[in-house]
Design an enzyme around this catalytic site. Structure first.
Site, short mmCIF file in Angstrom:
data_model
loop_
_atom_site.label_atom_id
_atom_site.label_comp_id
_atom_site.label_asym_id
_atom_site.label_seq_id
_atom_site.Cartn_x
_atom_site.Cartn_y
_atom_site.Cartn_z
N ARG A 39 -2.30 -5.02 -6.64
CA ARG A 39 -3.54 -4.36 -6.19
C ARG A 39 -3.22 -3.19 -5.27
NH1 ARG A 39 -2.02 -4.07 -1.81
NH2 ARG A 39 -1.98 -5.60 -0.12
N GLU A 45 -8.44 -2.72 5.96
CA GLU A 45 -7.08 -3.24 6.13
C GLU A 45 -7.01 -4.16 7.35
OE1 GLU A 45 -4.97 -3.48 3.57
OE2 GLU A 45 -4.99 -1.29 3.43
N GLY A 140 4.12 -3.12 -1.00
CA GLY A 140 2.78 -3.28 -0.43
C GLY A 140 1.70 -3.27 -1.50
N ASP A 188 -5.49 -10.35 -1.49
CA ASP A 188 -4.57 -10.02 -2.59
C ASP A 188 -4.73 -10.99 -3.76
OD1 ASP A 188 -3.82 -8.28 -0.65
OD2 ASP A 188 -1.80 -9.08 -0.34
C1 GAF Z 1 -1.22 -8.24 3.24
C2 GAF Z 1 -1.93 -9.59 3.23
F1 GAF Z 1 -1.38 -10.38 2.26
C3 GAF Z 1 -3.42 -9.42 2.99
O1 GAF Z 1 -4.06 -10.67 3.09
C4 GAF Z 1 -4.04 -8.43 3.99
O2 GAF Z 1 -4.14 -9.01 5.27
C5 GAF Z 1 -3.21 -7.14 4.03
O3 GAF Z 1 -1.82 -7.40 4.24
C6 GAF Z 1 -3.69 -6.21 5.12
O4 GAF Z 1 -4.98 -5.77 4.84
O5 GAF Z 1 -1.29 -7.64 1.98
#
Ligand code: GAF
Length: 394
Positions: A39, A45, A140, A188
């Site tokens: 994704r 974020e 990421g 995610d």
């Molecule tokens: C990582 C985490 F896995 C997600 O859950 C989220 O917190 C992200 O960081 C930050 O937005 O990908």
């Protein structure tokens, strides 16, 4: 789909997985194939574990699992990843109440074991499988969630189970918490399960309800730029941000930062140290930005959406302290190009990728300019919102 770098196409990825399967399992063919996407998060974020809002979309980059059920009670898994510096094959017995699976070596297999351990729609038969992925690892873009969701989808196929999709995302999140020691939020896994072609998803991480936000204007492009600085979130930074948010919510007398306003934060400033207060300011601001961003995206107000992206980046850089000089350079360079609406770091941070919204006509000059200004070598992906996890035909 790509500028600057060609990700393996789905047919070649599938073919690679089948070839490794034949090589690993005595020249037989797999009977089942599934895929689950990585994704990119457009905005929102570090809000998911604060019960906030996020706006990700599923990528065309996927993890594929091919395999077959066996007549015994053991599991054999092979990764097709060439760069794996650990053993590429693991064999282990199916878990039992008296003998659960536990994390260990090789590390890549922990995501698989975690999902098997938390799969509740079983009983599972024995099986063998091969994993292949074109989601960049440490970029990421949720390579781990795509692996977890792909494995879960594979298990569903062998058990003929069409379990509740939210339960599926939650089981995969639990696998990541317990087998990869990463206390991630739900974003995610959720988007990897629920992604829809042509749409971003506004996910409310408190109610776990999601709303589709169409993203099909051919004149507007989403460009992902990989800094090629590898990020790892399993260190101390991610868990410590999470703890600071919980501490801030407690000091504000709220169940989570989702319930808090900037006024609440201002009123509590004597009870919070300045760092914790900056963390909370990011989260409270980012949740409001994400709500607005979804609204303006729906209305096609790309400039305003872009402005919110940049605001989000600055907040992540200055208040949440999860950016790095390379990501800042990439965002600054992108924003110098005419036709770029907005740009920001995406995902957990400390390396990985930026996401940029721009006019289709500006793509070539943007990628050229960003690379000229960047101190390392960047990789570019022009991408479109894609489908969530699914079975593939062989
Ligand atoms: C990582 C985490 F896995 C997600 O859950 C989220 O917190 C992200 O960081 C930050 O937005 O990908």
């Amino acid at each position: 789909m790509m500028a600057g770098c060609q990700a393996t196409s789905l047919p070649s990825l599938l073919e690679k997985a089948r070839r490794v399967y034949r090589e690993s399992f005595g020249d037989t063919e797999p009977e089942i194939a599934v895929s689950a996407p990585g994704r990119v998060n457009l905005i929102g974020e570090h809000t998911d574990y604060n019960e906030g809002l996020v706006l990700p979309m599923a990528l065309p980059m996927v993890t594929v699992v091919v395999g077959s059920q066996t007549a015994d009670t053991s599991v054999s898994i092979v990764t097709a990843a060439e760069e794996a510096d650990e053993p590429r094959r693991v064999d282990f017995p199916l878990p039992q109440d008296s003998n659960p699976l536990t994390p260990g070596e090789p590390k890549w297999a922990n995501y698989v074991k975690g999902v098997i351990q938390h799969y509740r729609a079983g009983p599972l038969p024995g099986f063998r499988a091969v994993i292949a992925s074109n989601v960049p690892i440490g970029g990421g873009l949720s390579s781990s969630a795509s692996l977890e969701v792909a494995v879960y989808t594979f298990l569903q196929q062998i058990c003929s189970d069409d379990n509740d999709l939210v339960a599926k995302a939650l089981a995969c999140q639990k696998a990541e918490h317990t087998f990869a020691s990463m206390p991630c939020g739900i974003m995610d896994q959720f988007i990897s399960v629920m992604g829809k072609e042509g749409h971003a998803l506004l996910i409310d991480c408190r109610s776990l309800e999601a709303t589709l936000v169409p993203l099909t204007n051919p004149g507007v492009v989403i460009l992902i730029t990989n800094s090629n600085v590898r990020h790892s979130l399993t260190g101390s930074e991610y868990p410590s941000r999470r703890r600071q948010c919980e501490e801030a919510a407690r000091a504000l007398g709220k169940a989570s930062l989702r319930e808090a306003s900037m006024e609440d934060l201002e009123a509590a400033k004597d009870r919070l140290d300045s760092e914790t207060s900056r963390r909370a300011r990011h989260v409270i601001g980012e949740i409001a930005r994400t709500a607005r961003a979804a609204k303006v995206l729906r209305a096609g107000e790309y400039r305003e959406f872009g402005r919110l992206m940049v605001e989000s980046h600055h907040s992540l850089r200055d208040d949440y302290d999860v950016s790095c000089p390379e990501l800042d350079q990439l965002v600054a360079a992108a924003m110098e190009v005419e036709g770029v609406h907005g740009s920001r770091m995406t995902g957990g941070g400390f390396g990985g990728c930026t996401v940029t919204l721009l006019e289709a006509s500006a793509v070539d000059r943007a990628t050229q300019h960003i690379q000229e200004k960047y101190s390392r070598t960047a990789t570019f992906y022009i991408t479109t919102p894609s489908e969530g996890a699914r079975a593939l035909s062989l």
